[in-house]
Design an enzyme around this catalytic site. Structure first.
Site, mmCIF file in Angstrom:
data_model
loop_
_atom_site.group_PDB
_atom_site.id
_atom_site.type_symbol
_atom_site.label_atom_id
_atom_site.label_comp_id
_atom_site.label_asym_id
_atom_site.label_seq_id
_atom_site.Cartn_x
_atom_site.Cartn_y
_atom_site.Cartn_z
ATOM 1 N N TYR A 107 2.499 32.923 -18.132
ATOM 2 C CA TYR A 107 2.884 31.612 -18.696
ATOM 3 C C TYR A 107 2.147 31.297 -20.065
ATOM 4 O O TYR A 107 0.853 31.508 -20.050
ATOM 5 C CB TYR A 107 2.479 30.736 -17.566
ATOM 6 C CG TYR A 107 2.962 29.166 -17.837
ATOM 7 C CD1 TYR A 107 4.316 28.761 -17.700
ATOM 8 C CD2 TYR A 107 2.260 28.256 -18.685
ATOM 9 C CE1 TYR A 107 4.818 27.484 -18.094
ATOM 10 C CE2 TYR A 107 2.577 27.151 -18.968
ATOM 11 C CZ TYR A 107 3.919 26.960 -18.931
ATOM 12 O OH TYR A 107 4.275 25.439 -19.171
ATOM 13 N N TRP A 119 2.473 29.201 -24.130
ATOM 14 C CA TRP A 119 3.470 28.722 -25.378
ATOM 15 C C TRP A 119 3.555 29.554 -26.433
ATOM 16 O O TRP A 119 4.337 29.542 -27.314
ATOM 17 C CB TRP A 119 2.901 27.413 -25.952
ATOM 18 C CG TRP A 119 3.592 26.141 -25.139
ATOM 19 C CD1 TRP A 119 3.548 25.939 -23.855
ATOM 20 C CD2 TRP A 119 4.474 25.239 -25.697
ATOM 21 N NE1 TRP A 119 4.167 24.844 -23.515
ATOM 22 C CE2 TRP A 119 4.740 24.448 -24.801
ATOM 23 C CE3 TRP A 119 4.613 24.882 -26.973
ATOM 24 C CZ2 TRP A 119 5.620 23.176 -25.111
ATOM 25 C CZ3 TRP A 119 5.431 23.979 -27.388
ATOM 26 C CH2 TRP A 119 5.851 22.985 -26.490
#
Ligand SMILES: Nc1nc2c(c(=O)[nH]1)N[C@H]1C(S)=C(S)[C@@H](COP(=O)(O)OP(=O)(O)OC[C@H]3O[C@@H](n4cnc5c(=O)[nH]c(N)nc54)[C@H](O)[C@@H]3O)O[C@H]1N2
Ligand SMILES: Nc1nc2c(c(=O)[nH]1)N[C@H]1C(S)=C(S)[C@@H](COP(=O)(O)OP(=O)(O)OC[C@H]3O[C@@H](n4cnc5c(=O)[nH]c(N)nc54)[C@H](O)[C@@H]3O)O[C@H]1N2
Ligand SMILES: [Mo]
Length: 766
Positions: free
Chosen positions: A107, A109
């Protein structure tokens, strides 16, 4: 000279060079550029903290030791050596334990750019070798992702896409009730990149139109266009109680739209009985709510009456559901909007996430541009994303998720590219312990982040300033050719190239790379985009022309939306995709799940920690750990913009002036913020604009735990040593970052140095 461009999650830039100095200047037509980009160049060119060569952790290299995975020396090795080691380890784990022993939810960005998207690349690669244990949902809005399909029939993605346009709010809404505010701070960001920031402009237009605003939030600054907004500093995590009292007032004064509820919703009677106290003997009156929320009875009544009187939008930030029982306030806000009967009209109803990122409520066409195909993952094992600590520490454990029971697999190898779990996870000290469990951790990173220095094999990766890519985002009208800004002066490779090295060693290079170079992949993405554009009835230029121009703006892209408009216009012809075809105020599905922490209709449920708990030790503060103004999560924490607001190198923590006076604390003092889970040092900043028993400490200071006089203290100001590792319910299991109590005391000892902003010890091989 031809103008070069680049892009990031925080904006798009013209690249202007004068001499050796490269300047990134926001696009001329961006009405309100982010300041985060100010720290981009200085962070990325910080070769002290960049990982400059592949490195292997000494303890792992010498004897596969895992206990020292946070404080070890790294040995720099050649690419071939690091790739051989990683390929061999992947093979060993797959053969001995199967692919489900690899956790690669990965996970995070990462960076903007359609091709060099770290997670897509990693997942595509692992899918060619039999898959991996994955993660579901996000840290951003995991509770809503599970809740919304049940009660509205829409996925969160569709719900976000269909959000009523802010342009219509500006034009038609008279009364904007925002739970958690609408903030320019968070509206700096768009996942996948943005070319403009305009949330503030719409709010300003609304204000000019006479719209009244109520900002219900522990921080006044959460509604950033503050002029004239009424601020109700609610006690954190008690919005559900306030919403129930508003519902009570609307019922009590007969100010609700019964016809709307009968036509468009199911479960009104059960909910009404609960609100009025018929089911549990407790009427959810304003008086009842005042004690829980600290919002006065008279303010609650006025709020309810105004909501019924005016054209009203009930707005909630994503933060609201990043809390214990976070499903409830979202569900209740939707229920309130249904009671007002203004859903499906211009600029009114319910919204979720205005300002939480910049494109929510944007009036532009949505165009689904192509991306790198990830393939199919044959492994079915998964975790809800915030269960990472449990996954590593309790293999075999059962967990519930969305009505079903699953089991945690036994993870031997963790593979991360493009995220920073030692930023994002709650209760980092607990994660730090669990992190010693797997045999091997492989990380691709640009910087010696807290996660990179807890990896066994570290691959240095290029930044998006050092490679060519395309910014395209289905919610942005511009496409940007992200041309390499400068040649990387370190021995880094793109995620794709690293994975090609592994794919070659594992015999899957043809499947992974399809025989294409990076340039050919980019061309392919562009020619696929040309087809998408055709289906949208416009032409994209040739790839060469696009690269020459740098930016393409989609024509006629303006499009406003009204959430639920088709359903409202004709509920028979356009039923929602819920069991009842309507908005579910009562869910039979939830009733059958029989979850103690997610009842069949929305309720007030006490959070696991909150200020209203009578057993709290004195001087408890509620910790708000929201998104940082000066960076994207932990990204660019080493850059100039992030450093500019630190005090003595520590993250500022905002405290109420009265509370600080009681504690004898002044602005600039270093304070120890602590609870039973952890301790961290930050710099006190005093303000009157915060709920008096709250403290606000932004996320993102790199995790820097040090042993001081026999105890572990995080010395930099990372709130995730204080937060709770618990799901918000057995329904969604999403994180509860905004639920935690802390205590503060003045730090009188010598100030320890920040070590995490210097690299770990690095050696050359013998
Ligand atoms: N207490 C608290 N905790 C929270 C939150 C909160 O509100 N409060 N918010 C949560 C939310 S909503 C989120 S989304 C998460 C964010 O958590 P993350 O997304 O994990 O945080 P980032 O700092 O963005 O981490 C991205 C990492 O990827 C690296 N990177 C960038 N580009 C590339 C690339 O091209 N390749 C590779 N390999 N790496 C790259 C960066 O250097 C950085 O270390 O945090 C969550 N944590
Ligand atoms: N500058 C910047 N912008 C970002 C990011 C970033 O890292 N930096 N990250 C992006 C990401 S990944 C995400 S998911 C979004 C998140 O966007 P949000 O979830 O909207 O952002 P937060 O800062 O977590 O929270 C917003 C506010 O909610 C309030 N709040 C917290 N708890 C409660 C409560 O119980 N009740 C009420 N009424 N209010 C409460 C807090 O005062 C907080 O300031 O932000 C995005 N935007
Ligand atoms: Mo997020």
């Amino acid at each position: 000279m031809r103008q070069k461009y680049t892009a990031a999650h925080w904006g798009s830039y013209q690249v202007n060079a004068s001499g050796d100095e490269v300047k990134l200047e926001p696009l001329d037509d961006d009405p309100n550029p982010s300041t985060i980009g100010n720290g981009w160049m200085s962070a990325t060119t910080d070769n002290q903290l960049r990982i400059t060569k592949p490195a292997v952790r000494k303890g792992w290299l010498e004897n596969r030791q895992t206990s020292n995975r946070c404080n070890d020396t790294y040995i720099e090795v050649e690419w071939d050596v690091a790739l051989d080691l990683a390929a061999k380890e992947l093979t060993r784990v797959r053969q001995a334990h199967g692919n489900s022993a690899i956790y690669a939810g990965s996970y995070g960005w990462a960076s903007t750019g359609r091709f060099h998207h770290a997670q897509s690349q990693l997942k595509r690669f692992l899918n060619t070798i039999g898959g991996f244990t994955s993660s579901k949902t996000t840290y951003s809005h995991g509770a809503a992702e599970v809740l919304l399909p049940h009660i509205t029939g829409m996925s969160n993605r569709v719900f976000q896409d269909e959000m009523t346009s802010l342009e219509l709010v500006a034009e038609h809404c008279e009364y904007l009730v925002c739970f958690g505010g609408i903030s320019a701070r968070t509206a700096q960001i768009t996942s996948s990149g943005t070319s403009k920031h305009e949330v503030e402009n719409w709010l300003e237009a609304a204000r000019q139109n006479g719209m009244k605003v109520v900002n219900i939030s522990p921080l006044r600054s959460d509604f950033s266009s503050d002029a004239g907004a009424q601020w109700l500093p609610i006690r954190p995590n008690t919005d559900a109680a306030l919403m129930l009292a508003i519902a009570h007032t609307l019922i009590d004064r007969n100010l609700y739209d019964e016809a709307f509820l009968n036509t468009y919703c199911v479960g009104w009677d059960a909910f009404k009985a609960y609100v009025m106290g018929d089911t549990d003997g407790i009427a959810k009156t304003p008086e009842w709510a005042e004690e829980i929320t600290e919002i006065s009875e008279s303010d609650i009544i006025e709020l309810a009456e105004n909501m019924a009187r005016y054209k009203t939008m009930v707005s909630t930030t994503w933060a609201m559901q990043r809390a214990d029982h976070g499903e409830q306030p979202i569900w209740l806000a939707l229920t309130l909007a249904a009671m007002l009967g203004q859903i499906g009209q211009k600029g009114t109803g319910f919204s979720f996430g205005y300002g939480s990122t910049t494109p929510v409520g944007r009036s532009d066409k949505l165009i689904s541009w192509p991306s790198v195909p990830q393939g199919q993952n044959p492994v079915k094992d998964f975790i809800p994303v915030a269960k990472i600590t449990e996954l590593l520490s309790t293999p075999g454990k059962n967990f519930k998720f969305d009505g079903k029971t699953h089991q945690m697999p036994d993870i031997k190898l963790v593979y991360w590219a493009g995220g920073n779990p030692f930023h994002h996870q709650q209760d980092l000290n607990k994660l730090n312990d669990a992190w010693t469990k797997p045999d091997t951790v492989i990380v691709h990173e640009q910087f010696w982040t807290s996660t990179a220095r807890r990896a066994d094999i570290v691959f240095p990766v290029t930044s998006s300033l050092e490679r060519d890519d395309i910014m395209m985002n289905r919610r942005d009208p511009k496409l940007v050719w992200m041309e390499r800004v400068y040649e990387a002066k370190i021995d880094a490779k793109s995620d794709h190239d690293i994975l090609c090295g592994l794919a070659e060693r594992l015999g899957v290079l043809d499947e992974f790379a399809e025989g294409k170079s990076v340039d050919q992949w980019l061309e392919q993405l562009w020619s696929d985009s040309q087809k998408v554009a055709k289906s949208e009835e416009f032409e994209l230029p040739s790839f060469e022309d696009f690269k020459n121009e740098g930016v393409f703006e989609c024509p006629n892209s303006s499009e406003t939306r009204i959430q639920f408009s088709d359903f409202i216009a004709d509920p028979e012809a356009n039923p929602l995709n819920t069991p009842s075809g309507k908005i579910e105020i009562y869910s039979e599905t939830f009733a059958k799940m029989e979850l103690a922490d997610c009842p069949p209709h929305p309720m007030w449920l006490e959070p696991v920690e909150w200020l209203g708990d009578k057993n709290n030790k004195p001087n408890a503060l509620h910790l708000i750990s929201g998104q940082p103004a000066t960076r994207l999560h932990s990204q660019l924490d080493n850059g100039s913009e992030s450093k500019s607001t630190k005090i003595k190198g520590r993250e500022p923590a905002y405290l109420h002036t009265d509370f600080a006076a009681k504690m004898g604390t002044q602005s600039g003092d270093i304070i120890l913020v602590h609870n039973e889970r952890g301790k961290c040092l930050c710099a006190a900043q005093l303000t009157d604009d915060i709920h008096p028993q709250s403290i606000s400490l932004a996320t993102g200071a790199w995790y820097d735990p040090q042993e001081i006089d026999g105890e572990i203290i995080e010395v930099h100001g990372n709130p995730n040593v204080l937060t709770i590792d618990k799901g918000c319910s057995e329904l969604s299991q999403s994180n509860i970052a905004h639920t935690a109590l802390v205590w503060v005391s003045k730090w009188e000892k010598p100030l320890p140095p920040i070590k995490v902003h210097s690299p770990p010890e690095i050696k050359q091989p013998n």
